[in-house]
Design a protein around this motif. Structure first.
Motif, PDB file in Angstrom:
ATOM      1  N   GLY A  18       0.789  -1.233   0.000  1.00 39.22           N
ATOM      2  CA  GLY A  18       0.000   0.000   0.000  1.00 39.22           C
ATOM      3  C   GLY A  18       0.821   1.283   0.000  1.00 39.22           C
ATOM      4  N   SER A  19       2.140   1.180  -0.138  1.00 36.42           N
ATOM      5  CA  SER A  19       2.961   2.393  -0.048  1.00 36.42           C
ATOM      6  C   SER A  19       2.860   3.266  -1.301  1.00 36.42           C
ATOM      7  CB  SER A  19       4.427   2.026   0.224  1.00 36.42           C
ATOM      8  OG  SER A  19       4.891   1.140  -0.769  1.00 36.42           O
ATOM      9  N   GLY A  64       5.749  -6.784  -1.498  1.00 34.68           N
ATOM     10  CA  GLY A  64       5.952  -5.958  -0.309  1.00 34.68           C
ATOM     11  C   GLY A  64       6.771  -6.658   0.754  1.00 34.68           C
ATOM     12  N   LEU A  65       7.087  -7.928   0.549  1.00 38.00           N
ATOM     13  CA  LEU A  65       7.753  -8.686   1.614  1.00 38.00           C
ATOM     14  C   LEU A  65       9.137  -9.193   1.217  1.00 38.00           C
ATOM     15  CD1 LEU A  65       4.622 -10.840   2.550  1.00 38.00           C
ATOM     16  CD2 LEU A  65       5.299  -8.655   3.515  1.00 38.00           C
ATOM     17  N   VAL A  71       8.023   4.721   0.713  1.00 37.17           N
ATOM     18  CA  VAL A  71       7.578   4.702   2.108  1.00 37.17           C
ATOM     19  C   VAL A  71       6.276   5.479   2.213  1.00 37.17           C
ATOM     20  CG1 VAL A  71       8.120   5.577   4.423  1.00 37.17           C
ATOM     21  CG2 VAL A  71       9.895   4.426   3.089  1.00 37.17           C
ATOM     22  N   ASP A  72       5.307   4.900   2.887  1.00 31.33           N
ATOM     23  CA  ASP A  72       4.013   5.548   3.101  1.00 31.33           C
ATOM     24  C   ASP A  72       4.123   6.470   4.320  1.00 31.33           C
ATOM     25  OD1 ASP A  72       1.438   6.152   3.963  1.00 31.33           O
ATOM     26  OD2 ASP A  72       0.616   4.227   3.324  1.00 31.33           O
ATOM     27  N   GLN A 122       3.516   3.154  12.044  1.00 32.65           N
ATOM     28  CA  GLN A 122       2.624   2.071  12.477  1.00 32.65           C
ATOM     29  C   GLN A 122       3.126   0.714  11.952  1.00 32.65           C
ATOM     30  OE1 GLN A 122      -1.227   3.538  11.292  1.00 32.65           O
ATOM     31  NE2 GLN A 122      -2.033   1.455  11.292  1.00 32.65           N
ATOM     32  N   GLN A 123       3.492   0.695  10.659  1.00 34.55           N
ATOM     33  CA  GLN A 123       3.978  -0.561  10.060  1.00 34.55           C
ATOM     34  C   GLN A 123       5.252  -1.038  10.755  1.00 34.55           C
ATOM     35  OE1 GLN A 123       4.462   0.960   6.143  1.00 34.55           O
ATOM     36  NE2 GLN A 123       2.299   0.739   5.631  1.00 34.55           N
ATOM     37  N   LEU A 124       6.066  -0.079  11.100  1.00 32.78           N
ATOM     38  CA  LEU A 124       7.356  -0.403  11.706  1.00 32.78           C
ATOM     39  C   LEU A 124       7.188  -1.067  13.066  1.00 32.78           C
ATOM     40  CD1 LEU A 124      10.147   0.252  10.593  1.00 32.78           C
ATOM     41  CD2 LEU A 124      10.167   2.314  11.975  1.00 32.78           C
TER      42      LEU A 124
END
Ligand SMILES: Nc1nc2c(ncn2[C@@H]2O[C@H](COP(=O)(O)OP(=O)(O)OP(=O)(O)O)[C@@H](O)[C@H]2O)c(=O)[nH]1
Length: 393
Positions: A22-23, A116-117, A146-147, A153-155
């Motif tokens: 989603g970035s 994304g992974l 980077v979003d 939050q993702q971090l």
């Protein structure tokens, strides 16, 4: 321009595009496919799963853009960093064959969107170890989107014990970061995100953008020809800005042994800045004496063998002393266990020896490495005292 550099520039640049779910990667690629920017890029899309959704989105975009001749190739047989490297090689070969067959089809670059992974390391390595790819292409840059709204939050989202923190890893690998969705983030949160990015990767340039709102502001030519892997460019940048950012010297070095510290005055190093999970950057700078080349090569190869998995990126410009006693400038760059190290001419007469190294990754053992590199500064190879020192490494 030097021959070596000119030869590199003749090769098709490959950009590895990463970024958390989603970035904004697909938004960027859609822009690349649709807009009249005048460049021709081939896109390799990697999805895990039975149905390639992003690929369909990209194809839709491409179909409406008759003026573009880009190709989109979908690799949907697994994650690029794990299972489908032979597919990747084949896809790149096909793209090059097509470009060769169409005289007017001058390819400006190949963009590879990882899932994304993915860990971009093995993808980079594929371009170095596969002879046909090495001959025709060069890895230009790991570009991470980077979003700005969700990165923090993702971090910090909870993960199972020992699981890789992908957002952190993608930032750690980056040669360049697109800090996206700035239209939806406050100035304070943008600042906080940038500071956090810097705590993971102290080196890479960060470009703020709104890929959905103002994609045409992106300098595409610069973005896809960043030369993040070019030894010449690394040398140029470090010589241009030796005192900036992560290259600044801070804490004075503790010498590992008094005798050696008299012979080799050591400059100091920037303490590793770290986020959680031990991912961070660590810079080492040594002044006062060159590094004895054989020792340096030995130390670097031991280091990359022992820490291959944890060393995401490393770069450096060092002053080495050859067996002949001559001082040379040498540049190195690496990803995991893949390392390039090459001399770049004589060390300038009268200039004090200076060696600078930067490591980005997990579990950086800076104190130990500092001692090892300091050891490389001592003695000359035919010096018996030096040989005694050699057994202590
Ligand atoms: N506000 C805002 N939203 C954006 C921007 N760029 C992308 N988005 C939105 O973010 C969402 C995700 O964008 P994508 O381009 O699909 O992200 P992605 O990285 O390809 O996502 P995955 O395929 O899941 O990995 C979409 O709803 C976009 O419209 C931006 O600049 N500003």
């Amino acid at each position: 321009m030097k021959d070596r550099e000119a030869e590199q520039l003749r090769k098709v640049p490959v950009t590895i595009l990463t970024g958390f779910l989603g970035s904004g990667k697909t938004t960027l690629l859609n822009f690349v496919l649709k807009a009249r920017h005048g460049y021709k890029y081939a896109i390799i899309e990697n999805e895990v799963g039975q149905i390639g959704i992003d690929n369909q989105l990209l194809k839709t975009a491409n179909a409406t853009a008759a003026h573009t001749t880009e190709q989109v190739v979908l690799l949907d047989n697994g994650c690029l960093c794990c299972t489908v490297r032979s597919d990747l090689v084949e896809a790149v070969k096909q793209i090059l064959l097509k470009a060769d067959a169409e005289a007017a089809n001058v390819l400006d670059g190949i963009l590879i969107e990882t899932t994304g992974l993915a860990d971009p390391g093995p993808v980079c390595k594929t371009f170095y170890v596969e002879p046909d790819l090495r001959e025709r292409t060069r890895v230009d840059c790991v570009l991470t989107v980077v979003d700005a709204c969700h990165f923090l939050q993702q971090l910090s989202r909870s993960r199972s014990e020992g699981a890789v923190n992908e957002s952190m890893q993608q930032v750690a690998f980056a040669d360049k970061i697109l800090l996206n969705k700035v239209d939806a983030a406050s100035a304070a949160s943008l600042q906080e995100v940038e500071t956090t990015i810097r705590s993971i990767n102290a080196l890479c340039p960060i470009l703020r953008c709104s890929l959905a709102k103002n994609p045409s502001e992106l300098p595409l030519d610069e973005l896809f020809t960043a030369q993040g892997f070019s030894l010449d460019r690394i040398l140029e940048r470090m010589l241009e800005k030796p005192g900036e950012g992560s290259w600044q010297l801070s804490t004075p070095m503790e010498s590992s042994d008094g005798r050696r510290s008299k012979r080799a005055k050591t400059g100091g190093f920037l303490r590793a800045s770290r986020h959680d999970a031990g991912v961070g950057s660590c810079s080492i700078a040594l002044t006062g004496a060159p590094l004895v080349i054989q020792r340096f090569v030995e130390v670097m190869s031991a280091l990359k063998n022992e820490h291959a998995l944890d060393l995401y990126r490393y770069k450096g410009v060092v002053c080495v002393k050859e067996a002949s006693g001559e001082l040379k400038q040498a540049v190195l760059q690496g990803v995991h266990d893949m390392c390039e190290f090459e001399p770049r001419g004589d060390w300038p007469d009268g200039k004090e020896p200076l060696s600078q190294l930067v490591f980005i990754g997990r579990n950086l053992e800076r104190d130990k490495w500092m001692r090892l590199f300091t050891f490389c500064q001592s003695g000359v190879l035919d010096d018996p005292e030096d040989r005694r020192g050699g057994t202590q490494a």
